[in-house]
Scaffold this active site. Structure first.
Site, PDB file in Angstrom:
ATOM      1  N   LYS A 173     -37.007 -34.996  42.334  1.00 18.27           N
ATOM      2  CA  LYS A 173     -36.570 -34.076  41.268  1.00 18.27           C
ATOM      3  C   LYS A 173     -37.662 -33.925  40.206  1.00 18.27           C
ATOM      4  CE  LYS A 173     -33.932 -31.314  38.901  1.00 18.27           C
ATOM      5  NZ  LYS A 173     -34.175 -31.402  37.516  1.00 18.27           N
ATOM      6  N   MET A 198     -23.718 -30.088  32.080  1.00 20.19           N
ATOM      7  CA  MET A 198     -23.847 -30.340  33.515  1.00 20.19           C
ATOM      8  C   MET A 198     -22.637 -31.109  34.055  1.00 20.19           C
ATOM      9  SD  MET A 198     -26.570 -28.921  34.667  1.00 20.19           S
ATOM     10  CE  MET A 198     -27.161 -29.747  36.136  1.00 20.19           C
ATOM     11  N   GLU A 206     -41.678 -26.453  38.810  1.00 20.54           N
ATOM     12  CA  GLU A 206     -40.936 -25.520  37.930  1.00 20.54           C
ATOM     13  C   GLU A 206     -41.776 -25.147  36.699  1.00 20.54           C
ATOM     14  OE1 GLU A 206     -36.813 -26.749  36.896  1.00 20.54           O
ATOM     15  OE2 GLU A 206     -37.412 -26.460  34.808  1.00 20.54           O
ATOM     16  N   GLY A 228     -19.339 -38.330  31.341  1.00 20.45           N
ATOM     17  CA  GLY A 228     -20.289 -37.484  30.608  1.00 20.45           C
ATOM     18  C   GLY A 228     -19.961 -36.015  30.743  1.00 20.45           C
ATOM     19  N   SER A 260     -30.323 -30.124  40.574  1.00 25.74           N
ATOM     20  CA  SER A 260     -31.016 -28.959  40.019  1.00 25.74           C
ATOM     21  C   SER A 260     -30.165 -27.702  40.123  1.00 25.74           C
ATOM     22  CB  SER A 260     -32.337 -28.722  40.748  1.00 25.74           C
ATOM     23  OG  SER A 260     -32.969 -27.592  40.201  1.00 25.74           O
ATOM     24  N   HIS A 308     -40.112 -31.574  41.605  1.00 27.22           N
ATOM     25  CA  HIS A 308     -39.481 -30.250  41.515  1.00 27.22           C
ATOM     26  C   HIS A 308     -39.732 -29.661  40.130  1.00 27.22           C
ATOM     27  CE1 HIS A 308     -36.147 -27.767  40.038  1.00 27.22           C
ATOM     28  NE2 HIS A 308     -35.969 -27.331  41.268  1.00 27.22           N
ATOM     29  N   ASN A 309     -39.528 -30.467  39.112  1.00 23.77           N
ATOM     30  CA  ASN A 309     -39.708 -29.969  37.746  1.00 23.77           C
ATOM     31  C   ASN A 309     -41.168 -29.686  37.430  1.00 23.77           C
ATOM     32  OD1 ASN A 309     -36.967 -30.496  37.648  1.00 23.77           O
ATOM     33  ND2 ASN A 309     -37.048 -31.071  35.499  1.00 23.77           N
TER      34      ASN A 309
HETATM   35  C1  6PG Z   1     -33.128 -28.018  36.941  1.00 22.32           C
HETATM   36  C2  6PG Z   1     -34.008 -28.030  35.723  1.00 22.32           C
HETATM   37  C3  6PG Z   1     -33.406 -28.817  34.626  1.00 22.32           C
HETATM   38  C4  6PG Z   1     -34.059 -28.544  33.274  1.00 22.32           C
HETATM   39  C5  6PG Z   1     -35.007 -29.639  32.912  1.00 22.32           C
HETATM   40  C6  6PG Z   1     -36.342 -29.235  32.409  1.00 22.32           C
HETATM   41  O1  6PG Z   1     -33.657 -28.344  37.975  1.00 22.32           O
HETATM   42  O2  6PG Z   1     -31.957 -27.673  36.817  1.00 22.32           O
HETATM   43  O3  6PG Z   1     -35.266 -28.583  36.030  1.00 22.32           O
HETATM   44  O4  6PG Z   1     -33.407 -30.154  35.002  1.00 22.32           O
HETATM   45  O5  6PG Z   1     -34.557 -27.289  33.159  1.00 22.32           O
HETATM   46  O6  6PG Z   1     -34.304 -30.390  32.002  1.00 22.32           O
HETATM   47  O7  6PG Z   1     -36.322 -29.071  31.069  1.00 22.32           O
HETATM   48  P1  6PG Z   1     -37.594 -28.986  30.145  1.00 22.32           P
HETATM   49  O8  6PG Z   1     -38.190 -27.639  30.355  1.00 22.32           O
HETATM   50  O9  6PG Z   1     -37.018 -29.164  28.782  1.00 22.32           O
HETATM   51  O10 6PG Z   1     -38.522 -30.093  30.498  1.00 22.32           O
END
Ligand code: 6PG
Length: 460
Positions: free
Chosen positions: A182, A13, A189, A9, A127, A185-186
């Site tokens: 993770k 990333m 975020e 892939g 991340s 984490h998001n």
């Molecule tokens: C990270 C980010 C990454 C990305 C997500 C969230 O930790 O590097 O969280 O995974 O920003 O895909 O994206 P969305 O804002 O589209 O949900």
């Protein structure tokens, strides 16, 4: 000579991660569904450590046994397709790692499916975006322990460093643990980004500041308790100019989302964990997407004109402290969800390690993680440092929320944090009233303060 590790892939990333692995002296072979992408990539970055095989069969055959293969594909159909293609070609003892933002339940399913063939599966949260993947991401691997041991030397070598120079990678536990961490984490975020967006909105709406001026305020915050990766990013976003204009002014105010914030909220609801700021941030994105409705209603519902009642200097000082406390609230909500998930799923989360692994490479890295790591408690508000921060900054957060409310500025995240904090400070909540109503119309029963047991009353 065979390669130490394979990577499938070559999206943003995958490309960056393969270069990172190769730069640490591991021989990595890459494969991508479209051969042109591979050719172009190898022409640009290929070397003795970074190569590509002729075709899929040669890719699989060219890996050292037991194989280590990293999948860096969008979750869902592309990952399923590759797993179907890959599985018949693998041998007993091979290890596969999925580095996408996959739903933890799917990771658990893959782990089971692959183990039937003797293949070990590691679901790893990665991340840090493209830069993180290239120079050092935060890594949250979970699932098969055999797979973790097999990937460990590579993951430790490519990860970012924590505040003490240790690798930001650690085994998060069994099953879908890595992808669960993770996901949370998001969720954090989302709340962090929303709180910063709300700060920007307050400054531009009440004080009519230009983006460049807001950038100056954020730049001052970078050096203080708000120090974090997202503040750095915010400054860059606020400063960016295109053709003499602030790029932010040209971006449509409709936020996208890939789903991880929603997954976090769904889990919080399922496990009964209050995450108002994390979930509020998801709602904020959803509502932002309703641009046409907002545009139609704005003149009908007559948004009042904003007036500044505080000096900008005073307001900015309140805002900095409010954001600092809101951050504590975001992490408290996230870790509370992880605690509940541990009770539910028994993953064996290394809570203190999670606070360490998030110190470098990831999107939510920030100075506050030093205290969280040093004084971790299941509900962070219990920690002495947190209580100090709450007592010191709560009035500032209240001033900000009250100001926003009086000026009709919506605060999905900041108001969620204030409510979360205020509720935890109340020994008495009006839930007795809810129980009375439930029993009155539904005979649902209630507990009493003066007697043990469950009671029902004849309310009439
Ligand atoms: C990270 C980010 C990454 C990305 C997500 C969230 O930790 O590097 O969280 O995974 O920003 O895909 O994206 P969305 O804002 O589209 O949900």
């Amino acid at each position: 000579m065979s390669s130490t590790i394979g990577l499938i892939g070559l999206g943003t990333m995958g490309k960056a991660l393969a270069r990172n692995i190769a730069s640490k002296g591991f021989k990595v072979s890459v494969w991508n569904r479209t051969p042109e992408t591979t050719t172009e990539y190898i022409l640009k970055y290929g070397n003795e450590f970074l190569t590509a095989a002729e075709n899929f069969e040669a890719f699989v055959e060219g890996l050292q046994l037991p194989r280590k293969i990293v999948l860096m594909l969008p979750d869902g159909a592309p990952t399923e397709e590759i797993l179907r293609k890959l599985l018949p070609a693998l041998d007993d003892g091979d290890c596969v790692m999925d580095g996408a933002n996959a739903l933890f339940r799917l990771t658990e399913l893959h782990q089971k499916q692959l183990l039937e063939k003797g293949v070990h599966f590691l679901g790893t949260g990665v991340s840090g975006g493209e830069e993180g993947a290239l120079h050092g991401p935060s890594l949250m691997p979970g699932g098969s322990h055999e797979a973790w041991q097999s990937f460990e030397p590579i993951l430790m070598a490519i990860a970012a460093e924590d505040f003490n120079g240790k690798a930001c990678a650690a085994y998060m536990g069994g099953g879908g643990a890595g992808h669960y961490v993770k996901m949370v984490h998001n969720g954090i975020e989302y709340a962090e980004m929303q709180a910063l967006a709300e700060a920007y909105d307050l400054l531009r709406s009440i004080y009519q500041l230009k983006n460049e001026e807001i950038a100056q305020i954020f730049t001052q915050w970078k050096e203080g308790p708000l120090e974090s990766f997202l503040i750095d990013m915010a400054v860059e976003v606020l400063k960016k100019q295109e053709e003499g204009k602030s790029l932010l002014e040209l971006i449509v105010d409709k936020a996208g989302q890939k789903g991880t914030g929603t997954w976090t909220s769904q889990e919080a609801l399922a496990l009964g964990v209050p995450t108002p700021s994390l979930t509020g941030a998801v709602f904020a994105r959803s509502l932002s997407a309703e641009k046409d409705t907002r545009t139609r209603l704005a003149p009908l519902l007559k948004t009042p004109k904003t007036v500044a009642s505080l000096t900008l200097t005073d307001f900015t000082a309140h805002l900095e402290k409010a954001l600092t406390l809101a951050r504590l609230s975001h992490f408290t909500q996230g870790f509370a969800l992880l605690q509940a998930a541990e009770t539910e799923h028994h993953y064996g989360f290394p809570f203190v390690e999670i606070a360490r692994v998030w110190q470098g490479g990831c999107i939510i890295r920030c100075a506050l993680l030093k205290d969280i790591h040093a004084h971790y408690t299941p509900l962070l508000y219990d920690a002495a440092f947190a209580q100090e921060l709450i007592l010191e900054n709560l009035q500032n957060l209240r001033t900000i929320v009250a100001t926003a409310s009086s000026q009709a500025i919506p605060l999905f995240a900041l108001s969620g944090s204030l409510t979360h904090l205020d509720a935890y400070r109340r020994a008495e909540l009006p839930a007795n009233f809810i129980q009375g109503l439930r029993d009155r119309f539904g005979a649902h029963g209630f507990e009493r303060k003066d007697k043990e047991g469950t009671f029902h009353s004849d309310w009439k």
